[in-house]
Design an enzyme around this catalytic site. Sequence first.
Site, PDB file in Angstrom:
ATOM      1  N   ASP A 224      -9.115   0.008  -2.426  1.00 57.77           N
ATOM      2  CA  ASP A 224      -7.935  -0.835  -2.541  1.00 57.77           C
ATOM      3  C   ASP A 224      -8.407  -2.147  -3.162  1.00 57.77           C
ATOM      4  O   ASP A 224      -9.594  -2.493  -3.113  1.00 57.77           O
ATOM      5  CB  ASP A 224      -7.248  -1.050  -1.186  1.00 57.77           C
ATOM      6  CG  ASP A 224      -5.799  -1.517  -1.380  1.00 57.77           C
ATOM      7  OD1 ASP A 224      -5.456  -1.948  -2.508  1.00 57.77           O
ATOM      8  OD2 ASP A 224      -5.011  -1.462  -0.422  1.00 57.77           O
TER       9      ASP A 224
HETATM   10  C1  BGC Z   1      -2.265  -2.646  -2.308  1.00 55.05           C
HETATM   11  C2  BGC Z   1      -2.340  -1.312  -3.014  1.00 55.05           C
HETATM   12  C3  BGC Z   1      -2.089  -1.517  -4.480  1.00 55.05           C
HETATM   13  C4  BGC Z   1      -3.117  -2.493  -5.017  1.00 55.05           C
HETATM   14  C5  BGC Z   1      -2.956  -2.784  -6.476  1.00 55.05           C
HETATM   15  C6  BGC Z   1      -3.152  -3.685  -2.944  1.00 55.05           C
HETATM   16  O1  BGC Z   1      -2.895  -4.947  -2.418  1.00 55.05           O
HETATM   17  O2  BGC Z   1      -2.611  -2.485  -0.947  1.00 55.05           O
HETATM   18  O3  BGC Z   1      -1.388  -0.433  -2.477  1.00 55.05           O
HETATM   19  O4  BGC Z   1      -2.133  -0.298  -5.146  1.00 55.05           O
HETATM   20  O5  BGC Z   1      -2.987  -3.725  -4.332  1.00 55.05           O
HETATM   21  O6  BGC Z   1      -1.847  -3.564  -6.715  1.00 55.05           O
END
Ligand code: BGC
Length: 732
Positions: A224
């Site tokens: 993530d």
């Molecule tokens: C989120 C993810 C997301 C990623 C990219 C993170 O803060 O938890 O679900 O895909 O950011 O935007």
Amino acid sequence: MTGSTPLTLEQQAALGSGANFWASKAVGDVPAIVMADGPHGVRKQAGDPDHLGVGASVPATCFPPAVGLAQTWDPALAERVGAALGEESQAAGVHVLLGPGVNIKRDPRCGRNFEYFSEDPLLAGVLGAAWVRGLQSRGVGASLKHYAANNAEDDRMRVSSDVDPRTLREVYLRPFQRVVQQAQPWTVMCAYNRLNGLHASEHPWLLTEVLREQWGFEGVVVSDWGAVRDRPAATAAGLDVEMPTTSGVSDAQVVDAVRAGTLDPAAVELAARRVAALAARATAAARPGTTVDVDAHHALAREVASRAVVLLKNDGGLLPLSPQASLAVIGPFAARPRFQGGGSSHVNPTRVDVPLEEIRRLVEGPVTYAEGLGDHDEAVRVAGEAETAVVFLGLSDADESEGYDRTHIELPAEQLQLLRAVVAVQPRTVVVLSHGGVVRLADVAALAPAVLDGALLGQAGGGALADVLLGVVNPSGRLAETVPVRLEDTPSFLTFPGEHGHIVYGERVFVGHRWYDARDLPVSFPFGHGLSYTTFEHGDLAVEETSGGLRVGVTVRNTGGREGREVVQVYAGLPGSQVARAPRVLVGSAVVGLAAGAAERVVVEVSRDDLAYWDVRLDRWVVEPGTYEVSVGASSRDLRQSTTVALAGDDVRPPLGLSSTVGEVLADPVVGPRFRAAVQGTGGLFDADAAEGDALGVDLARMMAWVPVDRLVAFTGGVLTRERLEELLAAG
Ligand code: BGC
């Protein structure tokens, strides 16, 4: 690495982190690939990606977020949405779309519940797998997220989800396992949080042992965004790509760790190989120049949204409304709809259907509108003058979002005051709800004769709501989450959001409807609930054992006056189980469309795996032998037919040893009878008759059942020797 030139250690390390916020690096022969959020629309940033990734994105169809999609209970629809997202990704030059999110809705207060499917692991997994199949059928990779046990937003980057092994396997890992094994997503995204003390990004058991070795995952593990604290540790654990870019800082750490001998170079090479394979596959499948039929996608978004609307109550058949009726439409969400959640999934929609306008399109009679909030008098006036009032209530963007949790599940107090004022002058009042997380509905349900739950419906939700209100579409949505009477009744009420960096999953496997059913708690609306403008009858339930599990057949008849769709839900329980279980869990479902008066035999195949529990002694799944209760119904509380089926199950005899109890030894079919024969006549406590038990005021047999057998050596005065015991136990 894809073919010709081998990569240096530096190049391998470089492949393990992003080039910028959204793309991986092009290194040697390995091309870069582009990722974008996900999951209900393509959020591709326009222009240069900014360092936070929050800049404006190019317009894309905003399909119903997972909370809405899940209410269709229909994997075929989820697959079509996935495929449409695949087309939009191709058009936008996106190789991997960051979704679906299959985390379990453990607590209604989790700010990100709108982005997840359900409180139920089967439903979340089935829909997630269908979505991935659809997306990947278009040559675009999925990123199954957030792996794992990311069920709260507060403190998400540090908090430890403390989950026991059985609960983890049966509830929180289960949807991930299903999606991996049934749809093989190209990537899996590790979560921000810690699991039992260890960061998900550095968790070898999670990222390698379970995901790859046990489930057979073949793709890339991506972090993530910002989830990596220690890149060498993450690489050793099985993480392949850190996102977003670290401007080379963590690549150098990887190289240094290898040189210092603290990181196995094979781990770096393996990660680089996987990234190279993904990049080769994704770029080969890319179809530059793909165009999107924006109208067709909007139409699909409307179809899915109309299937997602749940008719929670409809006293006196108030709905559907007559197109000739005069209507008072009240509430800001009627004019400015709330249709998606806040955070990384927030899509820039291609257009937005406004409920008020869509209602006006379908209604021939007069439609008046009042915003209501801050202006109750006007709302009351228009409500009193019309034949029916439709009041839009719900949560605003700021009430719930990625990144933080709610502290309560109430609707804003002013909205309830508005509803009370409207109902006082207009008994024919319909409530339409827009919200991402569950809201307490006891007051709303007591006040309004008809309630439609729109959850979040995406950009075409306005048209979908109008269709259902006016009966153009017969509602067939079903709740994917229980609506409790009070927050205090919820399973994790006392352990959410946790304390001092730990969330203890103390309710164990009793999540969602399993909890309410096991505790026989009243709920406002049960899991699986949803009414229709027609009625259905379930008959002739038949259950047979197959090599794969159970085949459940039931005849569903549309007994009302119009065409409609029923969601047949199959639940199973095992009374008297050796492990703590809910009276019933969802083990299968099917959606069936029927013309008025028509009937159809619906067959649901229940996989043996979905009847199993995780045995912590054996560290594996076990189908317990016994007589299972199988029910079909229209919700977890509306079971229409039940029957039993005896399953031979797996051999669940635990290994016996000197510390096994008398009860465990006696229960063993081989050792038990021999043991019984051996201890009879040994004198002392074990041989005691009822009279002796009476004298002590105990049921001696029950008391002895809990005594470890090695203590019998002393209790029998040495008559039963340790050697004899060992000999008996070895017979098993
Ligand atoms: C989120 C993810 C997301 C990623 C990219 C993170 O803060 O938890 O679900 O895909 O950011 O935007």
